[in-house]
Write an enzyme that holds these catalytic residues in place. Structure first.
Site, PDB file in Angstrom:
ATOM      1  NE  ARG A   1      -1.160   0.170  11.012  1.00  0.00           N
ATOM      2  CZ  ARG A   1      -0.138   0.600  10.275  1.00  0.00           C
ATOM      3  NH1 ARG A   1      -0.236   1.665   9.546  1.00  0.00           N
ATOM      4  NH2 ARG A   1       0.986  -0.060  10.275  1.00  0.00           N
TER       5      ARG A   1
ATOM      6  NE  ARG B   1       4.918  -4.209  10.892  1.00  0.00           N
ATOM      7  CZ  ARG B   1       5.691  -4.277   9.819  1.00  0.00           C
ATOM      8  NH1 ARG B   1       6.828  -4.927   9.840  1.00  0.00           N
ATOM      9  NH2 ARG B   1       5.303  -3.691   8.708  1.00  0.00           N
TER      10      ARG B   1
ATOM     11  NE  ARG C   1       8.586  -3.159   4.189  1.00  0.00           N
ATOM     12  CZ  ARG C   1       7.387  -2.801   4.630  1.00  0.00           C
ATOM     13  NH1 ARG C   1       6.525  -2.224   3.819  1.00  0.00           N
ATOM     14  NH2 ARG C   1       7.031  -3.031   5.880  1.00  0.00           N
TER      15      ARG C   1
ATOM     16  CE  LYS D   1      -1.089  -0.342   4.896  1.00  0.00           C
ATOM     17  NZ  LYS D   1       0.037   0.451   5.407  1.00  0.00           N
TER      18      LYS D   1
ATOM     19  NE  ARG E   1       9.175  -0.669   8.068  1.00  0.00           N
ATOM     20  CZ  ARG E   1       7.890  -0.413   7.884  1.00  0.00           C
ATOM     21  NH1 ARG E   1       7.484   0.157   6.762  1.00  0.00           N
ATOM     22  NH2 ARG E   1       7.010  -0.730   8.804  1.00  0.00           N
TER      23      ARG E   1
HETATM   24  P1  AMP Z   1       3.678   1.457   8.528  1.00  0.00           P
HETATM   25  O1  AMP Z   1       4.828   2.188   7.914  1.00  0.00           O
HETATM   26  O2  AMP Z   1       2.330   2.018   8.113  1.00  0.00           O
HETATM   27  O3  AMP Z   1       3.774  -0.026   8.350  1.00  0.00           O
HETATM   28  O4  AMP Z   1       3.758   1.737  10.105  1.00  0.00           O
HETATM   29  C1  AMP Z   1       4.836   1.254  10.882  1.00  0.00           C
HETATM   30  C2  AMP Z   1       4.460   1.222  12.340  1.00  0.00           C
HETATM   31  O5  AMP Z   1       4.134   2.545  12.790  1.00  0.00           O
HETATM   32  C3  AMP Z   1       3.219   0.391  12.666  1.00  0.00           C
HETATM   33  O6  AMP Z   1       3.510  -0.978  12.835  1.00  0.00           O
HETATM   34  C4  AMP Z   1       2.773   1.041  13.973  1.00  0.00           C
HETATM   35  O7  AMP Z   1       3.581   0.618  15.051  1.00  0.00           O
HETATM   36  C5  AMP Z   1       3.077   2.510  13.725  1.00  0.00           C
HETATM   37  N1  AMP Z   1       1.905   3.200  13.152  1.00  0.00           N
HETATM   38  C6  AMP Z   1       1.777   3.719  11.888  1.00  0.00           C
HETATM   39  N2  AMP Z   1       0.578   4.281  11.713  1.00  0.00           N
HETATM   40  C7  AMP Z   1      -0.087   4.133  12.892  1.00  0.00           C
HETATM   41  C8  AMP Z   1      -1.375   4.495  13.355  1.00  0.00           C
HETATM   42  N3  AMP Z   1      -2.264   5.107  12.541  1.00  0.00           N
HETATM   43  N4  AMP Z   1      -1.712   4.174  14.634  1.00  0.00           N
HETATM   44  C9  AMP Z   1      -0.849   3.557  15.455  1.00  0.00           C
HETATM   45  N5  AMP Z   1       0.378   3.168  15.084  1.00  0.00           N
HETATM   46  C10 AMP Z   1       0.775   3.456  13.816  1.00  0.00           C
END
Ligand code: AMP
Length: 188
Positions: free
Chosen positions: A89, A143, A126, A14, A132
């Site tokens: 989320r 996750r 990735r 995404k 990361r």
């Molecule tokens: P992402 O890059 O979207 O995969 O986000 C990486 C991590 O950031 C996630 O696994 C969460 O720990 C945190 N995170 C990102 N967006 C949110 C959100 N809207 N609410 C809570 N945690 C978030």
């Protein structure tokens, strides 16, 4: 004015697709995960707090995330629209977003659909490229569980509101982008 949310399990692509849609529509992508990573890299207080959740694959508390997002949404470049990648989320965040956007609300919510086994492989690939801190196999599995429990209910939430645009996320990146743009124009 186009206001999109992109949904999908971790590894559904995404983030990649959001960036391409942003370019196509000439609007910015707002990724809460990327905003957190910027804070973590800069060593800010918010970054340190976020890291203690992110590095375990848990969601950062709503009030922290929502505050950061509200700040970003107040910047002038979002006036023409935006794509939200990683927010909401959970159902609580979706309610906050509805309230923030008011009557006009979202244009559509794209759901990138992919099977569980495929995402683990994509995420491990990735991890090797991006390094990361939350891309180890154990954290990836956690996750995915958090996604199923907290985030997946948003699919029904937005379907019930007539906003959901499902897109098959399996295929070449270009192919998925084209599919998404077509699905959005069909959705009108
Ligand atoms: P992402 O890059 O979207 O995969 O986000 C990486 C991590 O950031 C996630 O696994 C969460 O720990 C945190 N995170 C990102 N967006 C949110 C959100 N809207 N609410 C809570 N945690 C978030």
């Amino acid at each position: 004015m186009i206001k999109l949310v992109v949904l999908g399990a971790p590894g559904a692509g995404k983030g990649t697709q959001a960036a391409r849609l942003a370019e196509h529509f000439g609007i910015p992508t707002i990724s809460t995960g990327a905003l957190f990573r910027t804070h973590m890299a800069a060593g800010t207080e918010l970054g340190e707090l976020a890291a203690s959740y992110i590095n375990h694959g848990n969601l950062v508390p709503d009030e922290v995330t929502t505050g950061m997002l509200a700040e970003r949404l107040s910047e002038p470049d979002v006036a023409a629209g935006f794509i939200l990648d990683g927010y909401p989320r959970n159902l609580e965040q979706a309610a906050v977003l509805d309230e923030t956007l008011g009557d006009e609300g979202l244009t559509a919510v794209v759901d990138f659909e992919i099977r569980g086994t495929e995402v683990v492989n994509r995420l491990l690939a990735r991890a090797a490229i991006e390094g990361r801190s939350d891309d180890t196999e154990e954290i990836i599995r956690h996750r995915l569980m958090v996604y199923r429990e907290k985030t997946a209910p948003l699919v029904d939430y937005y379907r019930e509101r007539g906003l959901l645009v499902p897109v098959d996320a399996v295929g070449e990146v270009d192919e998925v982008t084209a599919r998404t743009i077509a699905a959005l124009s069909d959705a009108g």
